[in-house]
Structure formats: structure tokens, C-alpha cells
Motif scaffolding. Structure first.
Motif, mmCIF file in Angstrom:
data_model
loop_
_atom_site.group_PDB
_atom_site.id
_atom_site.type_symbol
_atom_site.label_atom_id
_atom_site.label_comp_id
_atom_site.label_asym_id
_atom_site.label_seq_id
_atom_site.Cartn_x
_atom_site.Cartn_y
_atom_site.Cartn_z
ATOM 1 N N UNK A 104 17.564 38.848 34.052
ATOM 2 C CA UNK A 104 18.327 39.119 35.269
ATOM 3 C C UNK A 104 19.827 38.845 35.118
ATOM 4 N N UNK A 105 20.285 38.525 33.899
ATOM 5 C CA UNK A 105 21.698 38.191 33.712
ATOM 6 C C UNK A 105 22.432 39.137 32.772
ATOM 7 N N UNK A 106 21.795 40.210 32.315
ATOM 8 C CA UNK A 106 22.470 41.111 31.372
ATOM 9 C C UNK A 106 23.650 41.793 32.033
ATOM 10 N N UNK A 107 24.691 42.051 31.271
ATOM 11 C CA UNK A 107 24.869 41.755 29.862
ATOM 12 C C UNK A 107 25.201 40.276 29.625
ATOM 13 N N UNK A 108 24.756 39.779 28.478
ATOM 14 C CA UNK A 108 25.043 38.412 28.070
ATOM 15 C C UNK A 108 25.774 38.460 26.731
ATOM 16 N N UNK A 109 26.878 37.743 26.629
ATOM 17 C CA UNK A 109 27.643 37.669 25.387
ATOM 18 C C UNK A 109 27.310 36.346 24.702
ATOM 19 N N UNK A 110 26.884 36.449 23.447
ATOM 20 C CA UNK A 110 26.665 35.262 22.624
ATOM 21 C C UNK A 110 27.771 35.212 21.584
ATOM 22 N N UNK A 111 28.326 34.045 21.377
ATOM 23 C CA UNK A 111 29.323 33.833 20.336
ATOM 24 C C UNK A 111 28.777 32.767 19.406
ATOM 25 N N UNK A 112 28.661 33.121 18.134
ATOM 26 C CA UNK A 112 28.084 32.218 17.137
ATOM 27 C C UNK A 112 26.705 31.722 17.579
ATOM 28 N N UNK A 113 25.941 32.617 18.230
ATOM 29 C CA UNK A 113 24.578 32.302 18.628
ATOM 30 C C UNK A 113 24.428 31.520 19.914
ATOM 31 N N UNK A 114 25.540 31.183 20.555
ATOM 32 C CA UNK A 114 25.489 30.420 21.806
ATOM 33 C C UNK A 114 26.015 31.277 22.957
ATOM 34 N N UNK A 115 25.432 31.074 24.121
ATOM 35 C CA UNK A 115 25.841 31.863 25.283
ATOM 36 C C UNK A 115 27.310 31.602 25.612
ATOM 37 N N UNK A 116 28.056 32.683 25.705
ATOM 38 C CA UNK A 116 29.484 32.604 26.011
ATOM 39 C C UNK A 116 29.757 33.050 27.444
ATOM 40 N N UNK A 142 14.562 34.797 28.841
ATOM 41 C CA UNK A 142 15.809 34.038 28.851
ATOM 42 C C UNK A 142 16.964 34.743 29.568
ATOM 43 N N UNK A 143 17.016 36.090 29.501
ATOM 44 C CA UNK A 143 18.227 36.787 29.940
ATOM 45 C C UNK A 143 18.005 37.955 30.907
ATOM 46 N N UNK A 157 27.271 38.760 19.743
ATOM 47 C CA UNK A 157 26.069 39.524 20.043
ATOM 48 C C UNK A 157 26.081 39.827 21.532
ATOM 49 N N UNK A 158 25.822 41.073 21.858
ATOM 50 C CA UNK A 158 25.717 41.479 23.262
ATOM 51 C C UNK A 158 24.255 41.768 23.549
ATOM 52 N N UNK A 159 23.697 41.042 24.486
ATOM 53 C CA UNK A 159 22.337 41.303 24.935
ATOM 54 C C UNK A 159 22.455 42.197 26.156
ATOM 55 N N UNK A 160 21.903 43.393 26.048
ATOM 56 C CA UNK A 160 22.091 44.377 27.118
ATOM 57 C C UNK A 160 20.812 45.166 27.342
ATOM 58 N N UNK A 161 20.918 46.170 28.202
ATOM 59 C CA UNK A 161 19.765 46.998 28.564
ATOM 60 C C UNK A 161 20.242 48.430 28.726
ATOM 61 N N UNK A 162 19.428 49.354 28.262
ATOM 62 C CA UNK A 162 19.732 50.772 28.459
ATOM 63 C C UNK A 162 19.764 51.084 29.950
ATOM 64 N N UNK A 163 20.745 51.891 30.352
ATOM 65 C CA UNK A 163 20.863 52.286 31.746
ATOM 66 C C UNK A 163 21.553 51.271 32.635
ATOM 67 N N UNK A 164 22.083 50.212 32.071
ATOM 68 C CA UNK A 164 22.758 49.160 32.829
ATOM 69 C C UNK A 164 24.265 49.431 32.828
#
Length: 82
Positions: A47-59, A44-45, A5-12
Motif C-alpha cells: 500500500x506504499x508504492x512507489x518505495x525508494x530503497x537506497x543501499x537496501x534500506x527504505x529511503x 512489506x510495501x 531500487x524502486x519498488x513499484x507496480x504496473x499501472x501505478x
């Protein structure tokens, strides 16, 4: 189940780079979640985007560590990630 899962933001810009990287190394095997879609994700995230989660845990965050992600994807879900 999607493992990445990639947690991201438009325009980033960093998020766009992360999306391109994931599409190259794991095409169609990841999902994107907008950090601005919920207060919890922002808390949670924000100021740190993009954040990669692997199997639901922060990678990782800010960039995709390709070699490490590929290595960890080769493991079965539930095995420890180094």
C-alpha cells in the motif's frame, strides 16, 4: 552494485512519476522491482508504492525526495543517511 531500487507496480501513476524522476536524476543507476513479484514485497510495501530503497534500506515512499536522495547518494555506502 546498484544503490537505488524502486519498488513499484504496473499501472501505478505515482510509480511512473517516480521512475521518470529517477531516470532524470540518476539515469541507468537504479533498478525497478515489481511489488507484485513476491508475497514478501506485497506484505512489506503493497500500500506504499512507489518505495525508494537506497543501499537496501527504505529511503522514502509515494514520491522521490530529489534533494534528499541526491544528498544521500553523495555519501559513500554505509555512511548514515539523514
Amino acid at each position: 552494485m546498484t544503490r537505488i531500487t524502486l519498488i513499484s507496480r504496473n499501472g501505478c501513476h505515482l510509480c511512473e512519476v517516480a521512475e521518470e524522476t529517477l531516470e532524470r536524476i540518476a539515469p541507468g543507476e537504479w533498478t525497478r522491482v515489481d511489488v507484485d513479484s513476491s508475497i514478501e514485497l506485497q506484505r512489506d510495501y503493497d500500500d506504499r508504492v512507489p518505495v525508494v530503497l537506497l543501499d537496501g534500506k527504505e529511503h522514502g515512499y509515494w514520491r522521490v525526495e530529489e534533494a534528499r536522495l541526491l544528498r544521500d547518494l553523495a555519501r559513500q555506502p554505509g555512511e548514515p543517511h539523514l
